[in-house]
Design a protein around this motif. Structure first.
Motif, PDB file in Angstrom:
ATOM      1  N   ASN A 241       0.812  -1.212   0.000  1.00 16.91           N
ATOM      2  CA  ASN A 241       0.000   0.000   0.000  1.00 16.91           C
ATOM      3  C   ASN A 241       0.849   1.267   0.000  1.00 16.91           C
ATOM      4  O   ASN A 241       0.348   2.354   0.300  1.00 16.91           O
ATOM      5  N   GLY A 242       2.114   1.131  -0.330  1.00 16.26           N
ATOM      6  CA  GLY A 242       2.976   2.296  -0.498  1.00 16.26           C
ATOM      7  C   GLY A 242       3.372   2.991   0.778  1.00 16.26           C
ATOM      8  O   GLY A 242       3.752   4.161   0.760  1.00 16.26           O
ATOM      9  N   LEU A 243       3.290   2.269   1.901  1.00 13.57           N
ATOM     10  CA  LEU A 243       3.647   2.886   3.177  1.00 13.57           C
ATOM     11  C   LEU A 243       5.116   2.613   3.479  1.00 13.57           C
ATOM     12  O   LEU A 243       5.525   1.471   3.684  1.00 13.57           O
ATOM     13  N   ASP A 244       5.901   3.646   3.472  1.00  9.95           N
ATOM     14  CA  ASP A 244       7.333   3.517   3.761  1.00  9.95           C
ATOM     15  C   ASP A 244       7.724   4.731   4.593  1.00  9.95           C
ATOM     16  O   ASP A 244       7.957   5.815   4.071  1.00  9.95           O
ATOM     17  N   ASN A 245       7.757   4.554   5.918  1.00  6.98           N
ATOM     18  CA  ASN A 245       8.005   5.689   6.789  1.00  6.98           C
ATOM     19  C   ASN A 245       8.755   5.244   8.038  1.00  6.98           C
ATOM     20  O   ASN A 245       9.383   4.191   8.051  1.00  6.98           O
ATOM     21  N   LYS A 246       8.688   6.041   9.091  1.00  8.54           N
ATOM     22  CA  LYS A 246       9.431   5.741  10.313  1.00  8.54           C
ATOM     23  C   LYS A 246       8.965   4.432  10.962  1.00  8.54           C
ATOM     24  O   LYS A 246       9.765   3.715  11.566  1.00  8.54           O
ATOM     25  N   ALA A 385      -3.548  -1.300  14.621  1.00  8.27           N
ATOM     26  CA  ALA A 385      -4.199   0.004  14.472  1.00  8.27           C
ATOM     27  C   ALA A 385      -3.722   0.697  13.202  1.00  8.27           C
ATOM     28  O   ALA A 385      -4.515   1.307  12.472  1.00  8.27           O
ATOM     29  N   ILE A 386      -2.434   0.627  12.914  1.00 13.58           N
ATOM     30  CA  ILE A 386      -1.895   1.271  11.712  1.00 13.58           C
ATOM     31  C   ILE A 386      -2.430   0.596  10.457  1.00 13.58           C
ATOM     32  O   ILE A 386      -2.796   1.258   9.484  1.00 13.58           O
ATOM     33  N   SER A 387      -2.487  -0.739  10.465  1.00 13.28           N
ATOM     34  CA  SER A 387      -2.976  -1.453   9.280  1.00 13.28           C
ATOM     35  C   SER A 387      -4.438  -1.118   9.017  1.00 13.28           C
ATOM     36  O   SER A 387      -4.900  -1.173   7.879  1.00 13.28           O
ATOM     37  N   GLY A 388      -5.172  -0.767  10.078  1.00 17.05           N
ATOM     38  CA  GLY A 388      -6.572  -0.379   9.910  1.00 17.05           C
ATOM     39  C   GLY A 388      -6.746   1.056   9.466  1.00 17.05           C
ATOM     40  O   GLY A 388      -7.823   1.443   9.008  1.00 17.05           O
ATOM     41  N   ASP A 389      -5.698   1.865   9.610  1.00 21.20           N
ATOM     42  CA  ASP A 389      -5.751   3.271   9.209  1.00 21.20           C
ATOM     43  C   ASP A 389      -4.355   3.701   8.775  1.00 21.20           C
ATOM     44  O   ASP A 389      -3.547   4.157   9.585  1.00 21.20           O
ATOM     45  N   LEU A 390      -4.076   3.569   7.488  1.00 23.33           N
ATOM     46  CA  LEU A 390      -2.734   3.862   6.974  1.00 23.33           C
ATOM     47  C   LEU A 390      -2.389   5.345   7.040  1.00 23.33           C
ATOM     48  O   LEU A 390      -1.243   5.727   6.789  1.00 23.33           O
ATOM     49  N   SER A 391      -3.374   6.185   7.385  1.00 17.96           N
ATOM     50  CA  SER A 391      -3.090   7.619   7.533  1.00 17.96           C
ATOM     51  C   SER A 391      -2.678   7.964   8.960  1.00 17.96           C
ATOM     52  O   SER A 391      -2.462   9.128   9.272  1.00 17.96           O
ATOM     53  N   ALA A 392      -2.567   6.959   9.832  1.00 18.23           N
ATOM     54  CA  ALA A 392      -2.206   7.213  11.235  1.00 18.23           C
ATOM     55  C   ALA A 392      -0.882   7.964  11.318  1.00 18.23           C
ATOM     56  O   ALA A 392       0.016   7.764  10.498  1.00 18.23           O
ATOM     57  N   ASP A 393      -0.755   8.813  12.321  1.00  9.80           N
ATOM     58  CA  ASP A 393       0.444   9.624  12.511  1.00  9.80           C
ATOM     59  C   ASP A 393       1.633   8.714  12.821  1.00  9.80           C
ATOM     60  O   ASP A 393       1.679   8.074  13.872  1.00  9.80           O
ATOM     61  N   GLN A 394       2.607   8.654  11.914  1.00 10.72           N
ATOM     62  CA  GLN A 394       3.727   7.733  12.071  1.00 10.72           C
ATOM     63  C   GLN A 394       4.565   8.062  13.300  1.00 10.72           C
ATOM     64  O   GLN A 394       5.087   7.160  13.969  1.00 10.72           O
ATOM     65  N   TYR A 395       4.682   9.343  13.641  1.00  5.18           N
ATOM     66  CA  TYR A 395       5.519   9.716  14.783  1.00  5.18           C
ATOM     67  C   TYR A 395       4.817   9.381  16.106  1.00  5.18           C
ATOM     68  O   TYR A 395       5.475   9.003  17.079  1.00  5.18           O
ATOM     69  N   GLU A 396       3.501   9.521  16.142  1.00  2.99           N
ATOM     70  CA  GLU A 396       2.755   9.137  17.335  1.00  2.99           C
ATOM     71  C   GLU A 396       2.940   7.650  17.613  1.00  2.99           C
ATOM     72  O   GLU A 396       3.271   7.242  18.728  1.00  2.99           O
ATOM     73  N   TYR A 397       2.747   6.827  16.594  1.00  2.00           N
ATOM     74  CA  TYR A 397       2.839   5.380  16.797  1.00  2.00           C
ATOM     75  C   TYR A 397       4.279   4.921  16.959  1.00  2.00           C
ATOM     76  O   TYR A 397       4.543   3.917  17.631  1.00  2.00           O
ATOM     77  N   LEU A 398       5.223   5.641  16.373  1.00  2.00           N
ATOM     78  CA  LEU A 398       6.625   5.323  16.618  1.00  2.00           C
ATOM     79  C   LEU A 398       6.963   5.518  18.093  1.00  2.00           C
ATOM     80  O   LEU A 398       7.682   4.713  18.700  1.00  2.00           O
ATOM     81  N   PHE A 399       6.420   6.572  18.693  1.00  2.00           N
ATOM     82  CA  PHE A 399       6.624   6.829  20.120  1.00  2.00           C
ATOM     83  C   PHE A 399       6.087   5.668  20.949  1.00  2.00           C
ATOM     84  O   PHE A 399       6.736   5.206  21.889  1.00  2.00           O
ATOM     85  N   TYR A 400       4.900   5.179  20.598  1.00  2.00           N
ATOM     86  CA  TYR A 400       4.346   4.023  21.305  1.00  2.00           C
ATOM     87  C   TYR A 400       5.261   2.811  21.157  1.00  2.00           C
ATOM     88  O   TYR A 400       5.579   2.120  22.135  1.00  2.00           O
ATOM     89  N   CYS A 401       5.668   2.542  19.920  1.00  2.00           N
ATOM     90  CA  CYS A 401       6.479   1.350  19.642  1.00  2.00           C
ATOM     91  C   CYS A 401       7.806   1.388  20.392  1.00  2.00           C
ATOM     92  O   CYS A 401       8.278   0.360  20.893  1.00  2.00           O
TER      93      CYS A 401
END
Length: 425
Positions: A241-246, A385-401
Motif C-alpha cells: 500500500n505504499g507505506l514507507d516511513n518511520k 491500528a496502523i494497518s486499519g488506518d494507513l493515515s495514522a500519525d507515524q511519529y505518534e505510533y513510533l513513540f508508542y512502539c
C-alpha cells in the motif's frame, strides 16, 4: 531577430493575474485561514447537533430513563466514541454514559461483553459499569449513520455512570512518585473482584474483541508463537500500500528482536493449560478507572476488549499499562515494589472473597514470561491500528512502539529480579 512589439491580445479569452505583493498575499492567506476555521467550526457544530438529535431520539424512544436534558462528548480512547448524558424522569435527574462502538464491531463481541458485565454485577462486581436494558429487553441499539455516499449501522449502548474523578490515563499512568498505596490496593481489589465474579461465566460459544482488531478468539500464549509471522504480514501489507516511513523503518530494525522476545516469552503449552483461566479485562490501565478524593478507585469501565484467557496475563498486562514509565529518561522502567504490592493485594482479595485461588505455583513460575508477553502484545495493537488506518500519525505510533521495545529490553535486563518477585508472590 524578433522584436517585442506591443499587440492587443484576446484578453476576454485569457485569465488575468493581478500583480501581488507580500502584503496582499498575507491578507489572502489570513482570509483562507478564517474561512477554513469557520468551516471547521460549522462542521463541528453540525456534528454536535447531529449526535444530540440521534441520542435524544434513541434514549427517549428506546429506553425508559426519562427525557434527555444534555449531551457532552467525553474525549480520550482510540476505539469507541463516548458521551455523557443527563436525563430526567419523574422529577429525578440521572447521569448515564452512551457508547458508540467502533465501525466493524460485531454483535457477537458486543453480546459477549454485555452478558459478561451483567454476570459480573450479579455476582458481586460492584466496581464495574454495566449496560442497561432498552424497553424491549436488549442491551444495545442499532443506529444507521449517513455518510453521504453510504450509510453504516453502528451499535450503541447506555451504561450506568461511575462517579469520581479522572486522575490518570494510559501514558500519564501510575509511574509517578505521588502514587498512593490506596490507589494500587483498591485497583487490585477491582481486578480480584472481577475475576472472582466471572470465573463461572458461560460464554455460550461467543468471544469478545481482541487488541489486534481482528474478530477471532486469541489466546495470548498461542498468539505470541505466531506473532513474528503476523508482523511480517503487516510489513508486506504496508509495502503493497505504499507505506514507507518511520514505522516501517522501526519494524525492519526490530523484526529479529521481536522474534527473539516472542520465543523468550513463550510458556510451555502443558504449563499454560494448568494456569487459572477466567474472563480478563485486558485493558486494565489508570485511565479506565474513576477515583474518590482519597485516590482510591471508585469504579472501572471499558471492558470491550475482554476475553477468556490466563488471569496471569491480565495481571501482567495491567502491570505494564499502569506502571511501565513513559518518561524519556525512564521509558519502560517498572517499579517492581509497586507490582509486588498490587499482586499481594490481589491475592488477598481473592482469598477474602473465597471464590477463586490466589496466584498458583505454576503462575508464579512463569511470571516473568507473562510480564514480557505484555509489551509484545500491545506492540501488536499498534501494528493492527496502523494497518486499519494507513493515515495514522507515524511519529505518534513510533513513540508508542519505542515504549514497548524499551519495556521489553528493561524486563530482559532485570529478568532475575522479576523471576525472584514471582516466587515471592
Amino acid at each position: 531577430m524578433p522584436t517585442g512589439n506591443y499587440v492587443e491580445m484576446a484578453t476576454d479569452e485569457m485569465k488575468r493575474y493581478t500583480p501581488s505583493s507580500p502584503q496582499n498575499l498575507r491578507e489572502l492567506e489570513l482570509d483562507v485561514d478564517t474561512i477554513t476555521a469557520t468551516t471547521a467550526h460549522m462542521a463541528a457544530v453540525a456534528r454536535e447537533h447531529y449526535y444530540y438529535a440521534l441520542i435524544k431520539d434513541m434514549v427517549e424512544e428506546r429506553y425508559d430513563i426519562g427525557t434527555l436534558l444534555e449531551v457532552y462528548q467525553i474525549f480520550g480512547g482510540y476505539v469507541n466514541i463516548t458521551f455523557g448524558i443527563y436525563t430526567e424522569k419523574d422529577g429525578v435527574k440521572s447521569t448515564w454514559i452512551v457508547r458508540k462502538y467502533r465501525s466493524g464491531k460485531t454483535l457477537e463481541a458486543l453480546t459477549f461483553e454485555h452478558r459478561l458485565l451483567l454476570h459480573a454485577r450479579a455476582h458481586g462486581a460492584e466496581y464495574t459499569a454495566a449496560p442497561i436494558q432498552t424497553r424491549d429487553g436488549q442491551t444495545y441499539v442499532v443506529e444507521g449513520i449517513d455518510y453521504g455516499s453510504q450509510k453504516e449501522d453502528f451499535l450503541f449502548a447506555v451504561f450506568n455512570y461511575i462517579d469520581g474523578k479522572r486522575l490518570y490515563d494510559w501514558m500519564t499512568n501510575w509511574a509517578v512518585p505521588t502514587l498512593k498505596d490506596i490507589t494500587v490496593e483498591s485497583a487490585a481489589l477491582t481486578m480480584a473482584q472481577f475475576h472472582s465474579s466471572t470465573f463461572d461465566f458461560d460464554p455460550q460459544g461467543m468471544h469478545g474483541d481482541n487488541l489486534l482488531g481482528t474478530n477471532e478468539e486469541l489466546k495470548v500464549n498461542e498468539l505470541l508463537s505466531d506473532f513474528p509471522r503476523r508482523l511480517l504480514d503487516y510489513r508486506k501489507f504496508y509495502a503493497e500500500n505504499g507505506l514507507d516511513n518511520k514505522i516501517t523503518e522501526y519494524m525492519d530494525t526490530y523484526q529479529e528482536k521481536y522474534t527473539d522476545w516472542c520465543a523468550k516469552s513463550a510458556i510451555p503449552a502443558a504449563a499454560y493449560e494448568q494456569m487459572f483461566k477466567c474472563p480478563c479485562q485486558l485493558d486494565f490501565h489508570g485511565g479506565n478507572f474513576k477515583y474518590w478524593d482519597d485516590e482510591s478507585v471508585s469504579g472501572s469501565f471499558d471492558y470491550d476488549m475482554a476475553m477468556i484467557d490466563s488471569r496471569l496475563f491480565d495481571i501482567a498486562l495491567g502491570m505494564h499499562y499502569t506502571l511501565a514509565s513513559w518518561g524519556l529518561a525512564t521509558r519502560g522502567v517498572i517499579d517492581l515494589a509497586r507490582v509486588e504490592q498490587f499482586i499481594k493485594a490481589y491475592n488477598k482479595g481473592c482469598v477474602d472473597m473465597g471464590r477463586i485461588p490466589p496466584l498458583t505455583e505454576i503462575e508464579k513460575q512463569y511470571f516473568f514470561e507473562a510480564m514480557l508477553q505484555a509489551p509484545i502484545y500491545v506492540y501488536g495493537w499498534a501494528q493492527g491500528a496502523i494497518s486499519g488506518d494507513l493515515s495514522a500519525d507515524q511519529y505518534e505510533y513510533l513513540f508508542y512502539c519505542e515504549h514497548f521495545s524499551d519495556s521489553c529490553e528493561w524486563l530482559l535486563a532485570h529478568e532475575s529480579e522479576v523471576r525472584a518477585l514471582g516466587q515471592r508472590l
